[in-house]
Write a protein that holds these residues in place. Structure first.
Motif, PDB file in Angstrom:
ATOM      1  N   GLY A 106      -9.695  10.645   2.160  1.00 44.69           N
ATOM      2  CA  GLY A 106      -8.698   9.958   1.678  1.00 44.69           C
ATOM      3  C   GLY A 106      -9.202   8.957   0.975  1.00 44.69           C
ATOM      4  O   GLY A 106     -10.413   8.806   0.523  1.00 44.69           O
ATOM      5  N   LYS A 107      -8.529   7.955   0.437  1.00 39.11           N
ATOM      6  CA  LYS A 107      -9.041   6.765  -0.245  1.00 39.11           C
ATOM      7  C   LYS A 107      -8.378   5.326   0.375  1.00 39.11           C
ATOM      8  O   LYS A 107      -7.249   5.489   0.597  1.00 39.11           O
ATOM      9  N   ILE A 108      -9.152   4.188   0.081  1.00 44.84           N
ATOM     10  CA  ILE A 108      -8.579   3.065   0.626  1.00 44.84           C
ATOM     11  C   ILE A 108      -7.567   2.464  -0.136  1.00 44.84           C
ATOM     12  O   ILE A 108      -7.589   2.559  -1.320  1.00 44.84           O
ATOM     13  N   HIS A 109      -6.417   2.214   0.440  1.00 49.18           N
ATOM     14  CA  HIS A 109      -5.192   1.686  -0.398  1.00 49.18           C
ATOM     15  C   HIS A 109      -5.263   0.292  -0.302  1.00 49.18           C
ATOM     16  O   HIS A 109      -5.186  -0.427  -1.124  1.00 49.18           O
ATOM     17  N   ALA A 110      -5.555  -0.280   0.872  1.00 49.57           N
ATOM     18  CA  ALA A 110      -5.774  -1.711   1.315  1.00 49.57           C
ATOM     19  C   ALA A 110      -6.587  -1.967   2.367  1.00 49.57           C
ATOM     20  O   ALA A 110      -6.938  -0.868   3.292  1.00 49.57           O
ATOM     21  N   ILE A 128     -13.341  -4.043  10.068  1.00 57.83           N
ATOM     22  CA  ILE A 128     -12.305  -3.877   9.148  1.00 57.83           C
ATOM     23  C   ILE A 128     -11.205  -2.671   9.325  1.00 57.83           C
ATOM     24  O   ILE A 128     -11.674  -1.691  10.008  1.00 57.83           O
ATOM     25  N   LEU A 129     -10.020  -3.157   8.869  1.00 53.42           N
ATOM     26  CA  LEU A 129      -9.094  -2.444   9.110  1.00 53.42           C
ATOM     27  C   LEU A 129      -8.463  -1.927   7.706  1.00 53.42           C
ATOM     28  O   LEU A 129      -8.260  -2.838   6.674  1.00 53.42           O
ATOM     29  N   VAL A 130      -8.356  -0.585   7.680  1.00 53.41           N
ATOM     30  CA  VAL A 130      -8.044   0.013   6.099  1.00 53.41           C
ATOM     31  C   VAL A 130      -6.745   0.786   6.501  1.00 53.41           C
ATOM     32  O   VAL A 130      -6.611   1.229   7.536  1.00 53.41           O
ATOM     33  N   LEU A 131      -5.726   0.724   5.225  1.00 52.13           N
ATOM     34  CA  LEU A 131      -4.868   1.732   4.921  1.00 52.13           C
ATOM     35  C   LEU A 131      -5.185   2.573   4.204  1.00 52.13           C
ATOM     36  O   LEU A 131      -5.656   2.571   2.909  1.00 52.13           O
ATOM     37  N   VAL A 132      -5.214   4.026   4.632  1.00 56.13           N
ATOM     38  CA  VAL A 132      -5.788   5.182   4.048  1.00 56.13           C
ATOM     39  C   VAL A 132      -4.801   5.904   3.338  1.00 56.13           C
ATOM     40  O   VAL A 132      -3.654   6.077   4.134  1.00 56.13           O
ATOM     41  N   GLU A 133      -4.908   6.155   2.082  1.00 55.71           N
ATOM     42  CA  GLU A 133      -3.842   7.174   1.325  1.00 55.71           C
ATOM     43  C   GLU A 133      -4.453   8.678   1.593  1.00 55.71           C
ATOM     44  O   GLU A 133      -5.764   8.870   1.417  1.00 55.71           O
ATOM     45  N   PHE A 134      -3.729   9.714   1.961  1.00 60.39           N
ATOM     46  CA  PHE A 134      -4.004  11.238   1.984  1.00 60.39           C
ATOM     47  C   PHE A 134      -3.452  11.867   0.934  1.00 60.39           C
ATOM     48  O   PHE A 134      -2.137  11.360   0.727  1.00 60.39           O
TER      49      PHE A 134
END
Length: 183
Positions: A106-110, A128-134
């Motif tokens: 996926g890719k990092i959204h935030a 680091i915490l990431v919000l991932v878009e799939f």
């Protein structure tokens, strides 16, 4: 009818706490007994163990998937609305969702860099915490990002392609899946 014999002595066991060499006067003179007022407290350290039974209920398939290196989400069958963080029921229709396999890239959204954490994560700060878009998912997935320096955070990470990695020995916890840069 036979009666149980009356106990005259407590059974000696080797479980629990056993104290050795507890300071106590050998002779119980009046002076020695007065000296007991100055004696420090006897401190006993006992091991304590408890088995805590916990159920993941409707989320059990997600944990089983992660332990088998599969990332699962859920989808509302009629609308196709897909949750990267699974839900048992659709938030709009209330209908039961179906399990679907999510892509492992996926890719990092935030993202955020955590400098503080609960006791279990304190040793790992900063992390680091990431919000991932799939692709194909309508919601984001929260996870850890490894493989970059948290002290050199940059907005260039937004949009970075990441891939899922899984603990070799599953702990059946959300932290069993994490992300690293895909390149």
């Amino acid at each position: 009818m036979s009666e149980k014999p009356i106990k005259k002595k407590m059974e000696e066991t080797e479980d629990g706490s056993i104290l050795f060499n507890v300071p106590f006067p050998e002779e119980l003179t009046e002076e020695a007994l007065k000296g007991l007022k100055k004696m420090g407290p006897v401190i006993v350290k006992d091991p304590y163990e408890i088995n805590y039974i916990h159920s993941y209920g409707q989320d059990s398939p997600w944990f089983a998937g992660v332990s088998n290196k599969v990332l699962l989400g859920t989808k509302e069958p009629e609308t196709g609305y897909t949750y990267a963080t699974p839900r048992g029921h659709d938030m709009y229709t209330g209908k039961e969702t179906d399990w679907v396999v999510l892509p492992q890239e996926g890719k990092i959204h935030a993202f955020t860099v955590c400098h503080f954490g609960s006791e279990s994560f304190l040793k790992e700060t900063p992390f680091i915490l990431v919000l991932v878009e799939f692709e194909g998912a309508n919601t984001l997935f929260l996870g850890r990002l490894l493989g970059v320096d948290p002290n050199k955070a940059t907005l260039d990470w937004i949009g970075m392609k990441v891939k899922a990695k899984f603990r070799r020995l599953s702990k059946f916890k959300p932290t069993d899946v994490y992300f690293i840069p895909a390149e």
